[in-house]
Scaffold this motif. Structure first.
Motif, mmCIF file in Angstrom:
data_model
loop_
_atom_site.group_PDB
_atom_site.id
_atom_site.type_symbol
_atom_site.label_atom_id
_atom_site.label_comp_id
_atom_site.label_asym_id
_atom_site.label_seq_id
_atom_site.Cartn_x
_atom_site.Cartn_y
_atom_site.Cartn_z
ATOM 1 N N GLU A 172 -14.044 28.348 -10.713
ATOM 2 C CA GLU A 172 -14.365 26.921 -10.637
ATOM 3 C C GLU A 172 -13.942 26.301 -9.310
ATOM 4 O O GLU A 172 -14.348 25.183 -8.996
ATOM 5 N N GLU A 230 -19.040 14.726 -7.084
ATOM 6 C CA GLU A 230 -18.899 15.301 -8.424
ATOM 7 C C GLU A 230 -18.056 16.561 -8.386
ATOM 8 O O GLU A 230 -17.192 16.759 -9.251
ATOM 9 N N ASP A 233 -14.391 15.643 -7.905
ATOM 10 C CA ASP A 233 -13.823 15.018 -9.097
ATOM 11 C C ASP A 233 -13.535 16.039 -10.186
ATOM 12 O O ASP A 233 -12.597 15.875 -10.972
ATOM 13 N N ARG A 234 -14.331 17.102 -10.223
ATOM 14 C CA ARG A 234 -14.144 18.115 -11.260
ATOM 15 C C ARG A 234 -13.169 19.208 -10.876
ATOM 16 O O ARG A 234 -12.383 19.690 -11.695
#
Length: 242
Positions: A172, A230, A233-234
């Protein structure tokens, strides 16, 4: 304490572009480490909250000619293994692929100009979804002659007709982008005056690149800011516990 983003920069105008605006909006301090002077005298790669390796006109495999590549690869290997947020753009994506054990090699042609990405199912579920509007892809900017094999355990996010591996994630915390979503239209003239040989070899023209950038640049900037925002933020706030 503010988070710090460290950007490894090879060419002065191949900077963070729209990503720098996104980082500023989120209160990140931004620092550039300019390389190409023989070697990197770098800080601990685990210190910054985000590491971004930017583009450049050299090959990710040209260690014999560019001694700074070996310590840069070591930085990437250490950071990726620690699970720290890392982004690579163009040359940076190739270096990430190599740090993950994949082969980087000349593609046999130049992908230079504006064309849309074809997102995979995983890509449409990722932050790259912003590169489609109402199901229609928007053109993004490309300038590269090398490509890479997809690293083991990586997830492919996007392709083009000329380049099967345009974007991938690894875990991730790693995002690799062969294209240039960060490019800003008001800084684009530097590309044109610096790389005329590439332009001539690619079969396009300065006039077409300038016109296409005027036509597509604003849409890309909006999409890129949404995409980078995005992703940050993740996944962009993790720090190593080492």
């Amino acid at each position: 304490m503010k988070q710090e983003a460290l950007a490894i920069r090879h060419v002065y105008f191949e900077d963070l572009g729209s990503l720098e605006h996104v980082l500023g909006d989120r209160g990140h301090l931004v620092r550039y480490l300019d390389v190409g002077r023989g070697r990197i005298d770098a800080p601990n790669p685990l210190d910054p909250s985000l590491l971004v390796v930017l583009g450049g006109p050299i090959g990710a495999y040209d260690d014999a000619h560019y001694p700074h590549l070996a310590p840069l690869l070591a930085m990437l290997e250490k950071r990726i293994a620690a699970g720290m947020p890392t982004i690579g753009i163009c040359l940076g994506s190739q270096l990430i692929a190599r740090a993950l054990g994949a082969r980087v090699y000349p593609s046999g042609g130049l992908e230079l100009g504006w064309s849309p990405l074809t997102l995979t199912e995983a890509g449409r579920a990722s932050a790259l979804r912003h590169f489609e509007t109402d199901g229609a892809p928007i053109p993004v900017f490309h300038w590269h002659g090398d490509t890479f094999e997809l690293p083991e355990n990586a997830t492919l996010l996007a392709s083009t007709d000329q380049c099967a591996h345009q974007a991938f994630t690894w875990g991730e915390h790693v995002l690799a982008l062969q294209c240039h979503p960060e490019v800003l239209a008001d800084r684009f003239e530097s590309w044109l005056v610096t790389y005329p040989g590439d332009i001539a070899r690619s079969g396009t023209t300065v006039a077409k690149l300038r016109d296409d950038t005027a036509r597509h640049g604003a849409n890309l900037e909006r999409a890129a800011r949404a995409m980078f925002g995005e992703w940050l933020d993740r996944f962009g706030s993790k720090r190593a516990d080492v």
